[in-house]
Scaffold this motif. Structure first.
Motif, PDB file in Angstrom:
ATOM      1  N   TRP A 124       1.333  -1.203   0.348  1.00 11.26           N
ATOM      2  CA  TRP A 124       0.296  -0.222  -0.004  1.00 11.26           C
ATOM      3  C   TRP A 124       0.879   1.558   0.356  1.00 11.26           C
ATOM      4  O   TRP A 124       1.911   0.830   0.416  1.00 11.26           O
ATOM      5  CB  TRP A 124      -0.794  -0.028   1.469  1.00 11.26           C
ATOM      6  N   PRO A 125       0.412   2.047  -0.411  1.00 13.82           N
ATOM      7  CA  PRO A 125       1.730   3.823  -0.766  1.00 13.82           C
ATOM      8  C   PRO A 125       1.702   4.499   0.448  1.00 13.82           C
ATOM      9  O   PRO A 125       1.958   5.176   0.806  1.00 13.82           O
ATOM     10  CB  PRO A 125       0.682   4.363  -1.715  1.00 13.82           C
ATOM     11  N   GLU A 126       0.324   4.340   1.486  1.00 13.93           N
ATOM     12  CA  GLU A 126       0.043   4.687   3.312  1.00 13.93           C
ATOM     13  C   GLU A 126      -0.261   3.801   4.251  1.00 13.93           C
ATOM     14  O   GLU A 126      -1.060   2.832   4.123  1.00 13.93           O
ATOM     15  CB  GLU A 126      -0.234   6.180   2.540  1.00 13.93           C
ATOM     16  N   PRO A 127       0.446   4.147   5.120  1.00 13.00           N
ATOM     17  CA  PRO A 127      -0.102   3.561   6.490  1.00 13.00           C
ATOM     18  C   PRO A 127      -1.789   3.367   6.255  1.00 13.00           C
ATOM     19  O   PRO A 127      -2.256   4.218   5.168  1.00 13.00           O
ATOM     20  CB  PRO A 127       0.218   3.981   7.750  1.00 13.00           C
ATOM     21  N   VAL A 128      -2.311   2.166   6.435  1.00 13.61           N
ATOM     22  CA  VAL A 128      -3.486   1.854   6.339  1.00 13.61           C
ATOM     23  C   VAL A 128      -4.439   1.897   7.463  1.00 13.61           C
ATOM     24  O   VAL A 128      -3.965   1.927   8.134  1.00 13.61           O
ATOM     25  CB  VAL A 128      -3.791   0.350   5.996  1.00 13.61           C
ATOM     26  N   ILE A 129      -5.556   2.517   7.043  1.00 13.21           N
ATOM     27  CA  ILE A 129      -6.737   3.395   7.960  1.00 13.21           C
ATOM     28  C   ILE A 129      -7.716   1.655   8.609  1.00 13.21           C
ATOM     29  O   ILE A 129      -8.812   2.147   7.442  1.00 13.21           O
ATOM     30  CB  ILE A 129      -7.487   4.608   8.241  1.00 13.21           C
TER      31      ILE A 129
END
Length: 370
Positions: free
Chosen positions: A7-12
């Motif tokens: 994923w391109p950024e931390p998953v929320i």
């Protein structure tokens, strides 16, 4: 276009956000105004001045198709044909799947989503296969997110089915979902037969086009839509058509949320007790040369209740080129789509996320340019 590994950024995790007690949703989930459902949402039509209280997708009683009364059978087949041509969505009753199994499948997944976060994180997914516990579709950095978490698993072909990747808790989940998957695959086969007959094709045409009973692709995405403090600003799932062949949806039995595009309006689907919701995917649109069309749909959320739904995707084998059936291509109606494998096709939604009907519509321009 290559599948991304991470994923391109931390998953929320949306459920964790919802349970934190926040009163305003983060900016990442706020949709542009033209995409939002109005605050009066269910059960009203979005973007429309009239009420949809008496409008619903067609309901088909399958017992008439297999009951022996030829008149009732012809009438039921005609109703399915009309639903496929005019709506792209319908509900089925007396479908042969045990109502108790439907209830168990829904409840066991509700229990999974209420496990501690660390238990669910053991199954955290990546965009490479999407299999496991997830919270976003698409890998565009900074994309506006949907208000939902999900669990995605492969069921068919058997070579991809790996129960060790399915949740171990609740302990009954693996057995229940194995049985549920078996029954839904059978139901999907019956519905493909009905569609084939209605298109004037051999009854096994669509099933064979998908790769046959043993090689077709089937996967399950269980959606969890947490209650939301500002439901009028976001969506549980953005507008899209399903990229696969056909979707067999087991909706939440208490809360509606699915909306289907009908012209310029959004119709809130009112689930009939013990029914499945069936919708055409893009691959059926291609195979039928657009006699049947996949339809844009979305999911709204609400501030009072969580929702759980089980979307079973009934797809072609991933490496078979899918193109319009030759019997449905004529001089007056040439092939609208070029051949493309489902593996190639689904990379689009896995990379870009839900994008209305942009993908399938882009194929017609490719065909025109050939």
């Amino acid at each position: 276009m290559m599948a991304c590994q991470e994923w391109p950024e931390p998953v929320i995790r949306v459920q964790a956000l919802a349970e934190s007690g926040l009163t305003t949703i983060p900016e990442r989930f706020v949709k542009p105004e033209f995409q939002r459902a109005p605050s009066t949402c269910a059960p009203n039509l979005a973007n429309s001045s009239h009420n949809d209280e008496n409008i619903n997708i067609p309901v088909i009683d399958m017992k008439h198709i297999y009951g022996g009364d030829e008149r009732l059978r012809e009438e039921a087949l005609r109703h399915v044909s009309e639903a496929c041509r005019e709506w792209g969505f319908f509900q089925v009753l007396n479908h042969g799947v045990s109502h108790e199994l439907m209830k168990q499948a829904r409840e066991v997944w509700r229990e999974f989503f209420h496990q501690p976060l660390e238990v669910k994180e053991e199954y955290a997914n990546s965009p490479l296969t999407y299999e496991g516990y997830g919270s976003r579709l698409g890998v565009k950095k900074g994309a506006i997110l949907d208000w939902s978490d999900y669990f995605f698993l492969h069921y068919m072909p058997c070579s991809l089915r790996d129960q060790t990747k399915w949740p171990a808790l609740p302990t009954s989940l693996r057995n229940i979902i194995a049985e549920y998957g078996e029954e839904i695959v059978k139901l999907g086969g019956k519905i493909l037969e009905i569609m084939s007959i209605n298109l004037g094709l051999r009854e096994d045409f669509l099933l064979n086009a998908f790769g046959g009973a043993n090689d077709l692709g089937a996967c399950l995405r269980v959606n969890f839509y947490p209650k939301c403090p500002q439901p009028d600003l976001t969506l549980g799932l953005s507008p899209h058509s399903d990229p696969g062949g056909m979707t067999i949806l087991l909706p939440d039995d208490n809360v509606s949320g699915l909306q289907v595009r009908r012209g310029e309006d959004w119709i809130t689907v009112k689930p009939v007790p013990n029914a499945f919701i069936i919708n055409m995917g893009d691959q059926i649109q291609v195979l039928s040369n657009a006699i049947y069309k996949s339809i844009e749909h979305r999911v709204i959320v609400n501030s009072n209740k969580d929702r759980v739904s089980l979307a079973f995707f009934y797809n072609p084998r991933s490496d078979i080129p899918i193109q319009p059936a030759k019997q449905l291509v004529t001089k007056d109606r040439p092939a609208l789509y070029p051949p493309m494998t489902f593996d190639e096709y689904r990379l689009y939604i896995r990379t870009k996320g839900p994008s209305g009907k942009a993908q399938v519509e882009s194929l017609t321009s490719k065909c025109d340019s050939n």
